[in-house]
Design an enzyme around this catalytic site. Structure first.
Site, PDB file in Angstrom:
ATOM      1  N   ASP A  22     -33.392   5.075  51.629  1.00  0.00           N
ATOM      2  CA  ASP A  22     -34.305   6.226  51.606  1.00  0.00           C
ATOM      3  C   ASP A  22     -35.615   6.050  50.829  1.00  0.00           C
ATOM      4  OD1 ASP A  22     -31.746   6.973  52.271  1.00  0.00           O
ATOM      5  OD2 ASP A  22     -31.585   8.542  50.753  1.00  0.00           O
ATOM      6  N   GLU A 222     -28.054  15.501  53.817  1.00  0.00           N
ATOM      7  CA  GLU A 222     -28.617  14.716  52.720  1.00  0.00           C
ATOM      8  C   GLU A 222     -30.135  14.876  52.703  1.00  0.00           C
ATOM      9  OE1 GLU A 222     -25.518  11.015  52.337  1.00  0.00           O
ATOM     10  OE2 GLU A 222     -27.042  10.769  53.871  1.00  0.00           O
TER      11      GLU A 222
HETATM   12  C1  FRU Z   1     -29.024   9.021  52.162  1.00  0.00           C
HETATM   13  C2  FRU Z   1     -28.230   8.731  50.914  1.00  0.00           C
HETATM   14  C3  FRU Z   1     -28.507   9.791  49.880  1.00  0.00           C
HETATM   15  C4  FRU Z   1     -28.201   9.088  48.603  1.00  0.00           C
HETATM   16  C5  FRU Z   1     -28.668   7.693  48.895  1.00  0.00           C
HETATM   17  C6  FRU Z   1     -27.876   6.635  48.212  1.00  0.00           C
HETATM   18  O1  FRU Z   1     -29.312   7.930  52.937  1.00  0.00           O
HETATM   19  O2  FRU Z   1     -26.860   8.671  51.224  1.00  0.00           O
HETATM   20  O3  FRU Z   1     -27.784  10.968  50.071  1.00  0.00           O
HETATM   21  O4  FRU Z   1     -28.870   9.651  47.521  1.00  0.00           O
HETATM   22  O5  FRU Z   1     -28.595   7.515  50.286  1.00  0.00           O
HETATM   23  O6  FRU Z   1     -28.452   5.376  48.384  1.00  0.00           O
END
Ligand code: FRU
Length: 677
Positions: A22, A222
């Site tokens: 992300d 998310e």
């Molecule tokens: C989304 C996610 C988020 C988390 C991150 C961990 O892709 O699962 O929810 O903060 O990646 O790397």
């Protein structure tokens, strides 16, 4: 630094080496765009989550910076990982972290604690707890100090959700001008809820409200964020909630996706517009066919009911209304049709008058079935045929049949089962003057590779720009790249426009692309039928393609127009980007795009609904990089993002028109220069 490895994106951000996911902490400050991102400093799959960092002055050329927040205890004794979050410039020094008049940057992120521990703040966290913490920087994001005196600043989810502490994450922070407060939006991932908190100093947070579940709720929610946009560039403003869903992405994809909901925000509460949320019922202005739980009589529901479907073939095929699957929302159900039999068959409705602008249907495939299709016939000819559906999940589709109003049609439900039970899954076929929502969501991108989208803080409202992780949790860790894994999408500028009577997110590539593209003049083709070879067009391209809308084919063959890109000379490898006039959808077909072997779900075709423009033409802008294709259709209301892994020789292209000729074609192919030199 020039990158030349096979598949290395030439104009998308990727890290020199290792895994990323992300985008995080996007801040624009002092002429510089900062991109932080989920990063594993120790390997090319997910782990040791830290915040990587890159900077750009133009959103096109990126410079990778040292890791900004490294997993605590890395590499051998990790006690805290830095999950996704955001950052802001605290201009007024509300946090008190500033020094000598210097405004601090404050990042708010999810601390993930793999083990139970008591922290320096005295707070106790449990194994796998996710909690929200802050850190500050006095050197524009280069180095950070975690606020150990009080972290995590939000320790546990609020009552009654305390048991959700392992699924509480991804705070997105912004300054709310009207209430003069900080707002943070945080996900309760498994419950499909976002929690909204407010604060005066970024340290002490109060729960203000919650939102959700709504629309698509497969998998987890998310990376939520909310932001205002002006509607149609005017005075009135709306708010957009943008959030990731994993799995449960757009129809036809497997894995993660991004949806948005348009509404309002008053400083404490987000309220969705009623036409932006799907309530499970869909448009029912004129029901052609509606099936409910088996015990209901259908006759009073509409004009044509299951009993009115005639000519089932073979004769034992009936719509028997059996409910063999539970767990769908509302009136969705699985119908058993031609059950216990591997025979294909068709149910044909009695004729009806086409009276409104759209025919909508809620349909899915069932288990052990190849394809279920719906077909509209006028005078015995197939005018529209849906793409076959294999998924058990029902999804809405709409056909624009404005041009067919006043004619008499029939609907056929076609079961193409070739093995096992022939299940089809049709819940409703109806007329309306508005298009049905599709798969219970407003998808921000209809492709498989657009996730965890996030916007830059520090830009004016009408400069809203987002970037997303160009990958998918389904196969993210197995894509065949080395020594890096995953890139970001191109940054996109967002606006809200009324399209089809609804506030709709439109997107266009952000940045001055003229500065990195080498022009070629547009070519025009009055008429294209079959294929038109373009020869060697290259591997990093910006393509504009405009053509006239065509009536759907009368032959029953699919009528499509588009461009083949990233093809080898013999076209055994190719990626098709085009428009289907029957379904009125833009598509990317990557089924032959090169290496598709690393994941069974990777090969596929992805489609986004797009009505032709008022003047009857369709426009597509396509970005092709060494391992991706992004298409922006129409005014940017339909986008599809898709990775591809073609051979290094895949530089050929051609136009194609199937099911008839396409006219008024304008094509401009520009080469995009690498942004890494
Ligand atoms: C989304 C996610 C988020 C988390 C991150 C961990 O892709 O699962 O929810 O903060 O990646 O790397």
């Amino acid at each position: 630094k020039a990158y030349t490895e096979p598949y290395r994106p030439q104009f998308h951000f990727s890290a020199e080496k290792n895994w990323l996911n992300d985008p995080n902490g996007l801040v624009y400050d002092d002429g510089v765009y900062h991109l932080f991102f989920q990063y594993n400093p120790g390997g090319d799959t997910w782990g040791a989550m830290s915040w990587g960092h890159a900077t750009s002055k133009d959103l096109l050329h990126w410079t990778e910076q040292p890791v900004a927040l490294e997993a605590r205890g890395f590499p051998n004794n990790i006690t805290e990982m830095f999950f996704s979050g955001t950052a802001i410039v605290d201009e007024k020094n509300t946090s008190g972290f500033g020094r000598q008049g210097k405004a601090p940057w404050v990042a708010m992120y999810t601390s993930y604690y793999p083990t139970e521990q008591t922290l320096p703040s005295g707070k106790h966290v449990r194994t796998n707890q996710q909690a929200q913490s802050i850190a500050y920087s006095l050197d524009k994001g280069m180095t950070w100090t975690t606020y150990d005196a009080a972290n995590p600043v939000i320790l546990d989810p609020p009552a009654p959700y305390q048991d959700q502490f392992p699924e509480f994450r991804d705070p997105s922070v912004f300054w709310h001008e009207d209430t003069e407060r900080w707002v943070a939006v945080i996900s309760l991932a498994k419950l499909h809820k976002v929690l909204i908190y407010t604060s005066h100093d970024l340290k002490k947070w109060d729960l203000a409200s919650e939102f959700g579940p709504a629309n698509a709720v497969g998998g987890v929610w998310e990376c939520p964020s909310i932001f205002p946009l002006s509607l149609d560039g005017g005075e009135s403003q709306k708010w957009v909630l943008m959030l990731g869903l994993n799995p449960g992405g757009p129809p036809g994809t497997v894995g993660s996706g991004t949806q948005y909901i348009v509404g309002n925000f008053n400083g404490t509460t987000f309220t969705a517009d009623s036409d932006s949320v799907y309530d499970g019922s869909g448009p029912t202005d004129g029901v052609i066919f509606e099936d409910f739980e088996g015990d209901k009589t259908l006759a009073d529901r509409g004009w044509i009911t299951t009993g009115d479907f005639v000519g089932a073939s073979p004769a034992k095929g009936t719509l028997d209304g059996q409910n063999t699957v539970t767990g769908f929302k509302g009136n969705q159900l699985l119908n058993t049709f031609l059950n216990g039999d591997a025979t294909t068959g068709t149910l044909t409705s009695k004729p009806f008058d086409i009276s409104q602008r759209y025919i909508n249907f809620l349909v899915g495939g069932g288990s052990n079935i190849n394809k279920t299709t719906i077909q509209l016939k006028v005078n015995g000819r197939a005018i529209r045929t849906s793409a076959g559906s294999d998924s058990e999940t029902l999804s809405w589709k709409s056909w624009d049949v404005t041009a067919l109003q006043g004619k008499s049609g029939t609907i056929e439900i076609i079961d193409n089962a070739t093995g096992g039970w022939g299940h089809i899954n049709v819940d409703e076929i109806s007329f309306s003057n508005t298009r049905a929502n599709s798969q219970v969501a407003n998808w921000m991108d209809w492709g498989p590779d657009f996730y965890a989208a996030l916007g830059w803080n520090g830009l004016a409202q009408d400069e809203r720009t987002v970037i997303a992780w160009m990958n998918n949790w389904q196969y993210g860790a197995t894509i065949p790249t080395d020594p890096w894994r995953s890139a970001m999408t191109i940054p996109r500028h967002l606006a809200l426009k009324t399209i089809g009577g609804k506030a709709t997110l439109v997107q266009e590539p952000a940045g001055k692309w003229e500065s990195i593209t080498r022009g070629r003049n547009a070519s025009t083709f009055p008429r294209v039928n079959g294929v038109r070879e373009l020869g060697r067009i290259g591997k990093a391209l910006e393509i504009d393609l405009t053509f006239s809308n065509r009536r759907p084919s009368l032959s029953g063959n699919s009528s499509e127009f588009g461009i083949v890109v990233a093809a080898t000379k013999d076209y055994t490898q190719q990626t098709r980007v085009g428009y289907n006039f029957d379904t009125q959808e833009v598509f990317i077909d990557r089924s032959l795009s090169g290496d598709v072997s690393f994941d069974a779900t990777f090969a596929g075709t992805y489609s986004a609904p797009l009505s032709p423009s008022a003047n009857g033409s369709v426009s597509l802008r396509v970005y092709v990089d060494w391992s991706s294709v992004e298409v922006f259709g129409g005014q940017g209301e339909a986008t599809i993002t898709s990775q591809i892994f073609p051979s290094t020789e895949a530089v050929y292209g051609r136009l194609f028109s199937t099911g008839g000729a396409t006219s008024n074609v304008t094509l401009r192919v520009k080469e995009v220069r690498s942004t890494w030199q």
